[in-house]
Design a protein around this motif. Structure first.
Motif, PDB file in Angstrom:
ATOM      1  N   GLU A   6      -6.496  10.041   1.916  1.00  0.00           N
ATOM      2  CA  GLU A   6      -5.556  10.009   0.779  1.00  0.00           C
ATOM      3  C   GLU A   6      -6.248  10.420  -0.509  1.00  0.00           C
ATOM      4  OE1 GLU A   6      -4.016   6.069   2.948  1.00  0.00           O
ATOM      5  OE2 GLU A   6      -5.994   6.782   2.332  1.00  0.00           O
ATOM      6  N   SER A   7      -5.470  10.932  -1.425  1.00  0.00           N
ATOM      7  CA  SER A   7      -5.963  11.235  -2.759  1.00  0.00           C
ATOM      8  C   SER A   7      -4.774  11.241  -3.713  1.00  0.00           C
ATOM      9  CB  SER A   7      -6.678  12.584  -2.788  1.00  0.00           C
ATOM     10  OG  SER A   7      -5.790  13.627  -2.409  1.00  0.00           O
ATOM     11  N   GLY A   8      -5.077  11.268  -5.002  1.00  0.00           N
ATOM     12  CA  GLY A   8      -4.020  11.383  -5.993  1.00  0.00           C
ATOM     13  C   GLY A   8      -3.674  10.103  -6.727  1.00  0.00           C
ATOM     14  N   GLY A   9      -4.277   9.007  -6.340  1.00  0.00           N
ATOM     15  CA  GLY A   9      -4.017   7.767  -7.050  1.00  0.00           C
ATOM     16  C   GLY A   9      -4.641   7.793  -8.442  1.00  0.00           C
ATOM     17  N   LEU A  20       0.760  11.544  -4.582  1.00  0.00           N
ATOM     18  CA  LEU A  20      -0.254  11.185  -3.605  1.00  0.00           C
ATOM     19  C   LEU A  20      -0.251  12.211  -2.478  1.00  0.00           C
ATOM     20  CD1 LEU A  20       0.342   7.328  -3.279  1.00  0.00           C
ATOM     21  CD2 LEU A  20      -1.001   8.592  -4.973  1.00  0.00           C
ATOM     22  N   SER A  21      -1.443  12.493  -1.966  1.00  0.00           N
ATOM     23  CA  SER A  21      -1.588  13.417  -0.839  1.00  0.00           C
ATOM     24  C   SER A  21      -2.324  12.713   0.283  1.00  0.00           C
ATOM     25  CB  SER A  21      -2.383  14.657  -1.253  1.00  0.00           C
ATOM     26  OG  SER A  21      -1.752  15.345  -2.304  1.00  0.00           O
ATOM     27  N   CYS A  22      -1.995  13.099   1.493  1.00  0.00           N
ATOM     28  CA  CYS A  22      -2.658  12.523   2.661  1.00  0.00           C
ATOM     29  C   CYS A  22      -2.916  13.648   3.652  1.00  0.00           C
ATOM     30  CB  CYS A  22      -1.797  11.441   3.289  1.00  0.00           C
ATOM     31  SG  CYS A  22      -2.445  10.791   4.843  1.00  0.00           S
ATOM     32  N   PRO A  89       5.434  -0.859 -13.703  1.00  0.00           N
ATOM     33  CA  PRO A  89       4.282  -1.727 -13.429  1.00  0.00           C
ATOM     34  C   PRO A  89       4.341  -2.366 -12.044  1.00  0.00           C
ATOM     35  CG  PRO A  89       5.021  -2.057 -15.676  1.00  0.00           C
ATOM     36  CD  PRO A  89       6.029  -1.147 -15.017  1.00  0.00           C
ATOM     37  N   GLU A  90       5.527  -2.658 -11.561  1.00  0.00           N
ATOM     38  CA  GLU A  90       5.645  -3.270 -10.229  1.00  0.00           C
ATOM     39  C   GLU A  90       5.317  -2.306  -9.091  1.00  0.00           C
ATOM     40  OE1 GLU A  90       7.926  -3.288 -12.693  1.00  0.00           O
ATOM     41  OE2 GLU A  90       9.973  -3.151 -11.896  1.00  0.00           O
ATOM     42  N   ASP A  91       5.089  -1.030  -9.402  1.00  0.00           N
ATOM     43  CA  ASP A  91       4.630  -0.082  -8.391  1.00  0.00           C
ATOM     44  C   ASP A  91       3.119  -0.144  -8.200  1.00  0.00           C
ATOM     45  OD1 ASP A  91       7.014   2.234  -9.739  1.00  0.00           O
ATOM     46  OD2 ASP A  91       7.203   1.080  -7.877  1.00  0.00           O
ATOM     47  N   THR A  92       2.447  -0.902  -9.035  1.00  0.00           N
ATOM     48  CA  THR A  92       0.997  -1.033  -8.923  1.00  0.00           C
ATOM     49  C   THR A  92       0.631  -1.634  -7.579  1.00  0.00           C
ATOM     50  OG1 THR A  92       0.692  -1.269 -11.308  1.00  0.00           O
ATOM     51  CG2 THR A  92      -1.027  -2.190  -9.877  1.00  0.00           C
ATOM     52  N   ALA A  93      -0.225  -0.941  -6.836  1.00  0.00           N
ATOM     53  CA  ALA A  93      -0.613  -1.385  -5.496  1.00  0.00           C
ATOM     54  C   ALA A  93      -1.630  -0.412  -4.924  1.00  0.00           C
ATOM     55  CB  ALA A  93       0.607  -1.445  -4.572  1.00  0.00           C
ATOM     56  N   GLY A 117      -6.613   4.246   1.879  1.00  0.00           N
ATOM     57  CA  GLY A 117      -5.879   3.740   0.724  1.00  0.00           C
ATOM     58  C   GLY A 117      -6.300   4.406  -0.571  1.00  0.00           C
ATOM     59  N   THR A 118      -5.357   4.492  -1.483  1.00  0.00           N
ATOM     60  CA  THR A 118      -5.627   5.002  -2.821  1.00  0.00           C
ATOM     61  C   THR A 118      -4.894   4.106  -3.819  1.00  0.00           C
ATOM     62  OG1 THR A 118      -5.600   6.990  -4.236  1.00  0.00           O
ATOM     63  CG2 THR A 118      -3.714   6.679  -2.773  1.00  0.00           C
ATOM     64  N   GLN A 119      -5.585   3.728  -4.875  1.00  0.00           N
ATOM     65  CA  GLN A 119      -5.039   2.762  -5.826  1.00  0.00           C
ATOM     66  C   GLN A 119      -4.145   3.445  -6.853  1.00  0.00           C
ATOM     67  OE1 GLN A 119      -5.376  -0.642  -5.912  1.00  0.00           O
ATOM     68  NE2 GLN A 119      -4.017  -0.686  -7.693  1.00  0.00           N
TER      69      GLN A 119
END
Length: 124
Positions: A6-9, A20-22, A89-93, A117-119
């Protein structure tokens, strides 16, 4: 060996966008489903967006992201994307991509292959 990278976080403000990319590497079997999940520490993993490939493409989204997130797949590159707009903000994960070749498992959380995972952090 199958790898999902994954990348893009990153960090954005409320209302911002991220993609995001995977990259799915070393996977030659046909995928039955590809998807994105997210998890916040102390909470259960949540299914965000899933593309079901068996029998034609169908898509499902968590209610919380409908109309804001879009999952797509570049077949030539074997890359799965998650376009995230109007972030809150609730998308933070931590966001994870996953894939499985077993259609029956696509409706569970027990998918066979997962990325690291990507933050994603959204600040108000």
């Amino acid at each position: 060996q199958v790898q999902l990278v994954e990348s893009g976080g990153g960090s954005v403000h409320t209302g911002g966008s991220l993609r995001l990319s995977c990259a799915v590497i070393g996977y030659t079997a046909g995928s039955a489903c590809m998807g994105w999940f997210r998890q916040v520490p102390g909470k259960e993993r949540e299914r965000v967006a899933v593309m079901h490939l068996a029998g034609g493409n169908t898509y499902s989204y968590a209610d919380s992201v409908k109309g804001r997130f879009t999952i797509s797949h570049d077949y030539d590159k074997n890359v799965v994307y998650l376009q995230m707009n109007s972030l809150k903000p609730e998308d933070t994960a931590m966001y994870y991509c996953a894939t499985d070749f077993r259609p029956a498992y696509c409706f569970s959380y027990e998918w066979k292959y997962w990325g690291q995972g990507t933050q994603v952090t959204v600040s108000s």
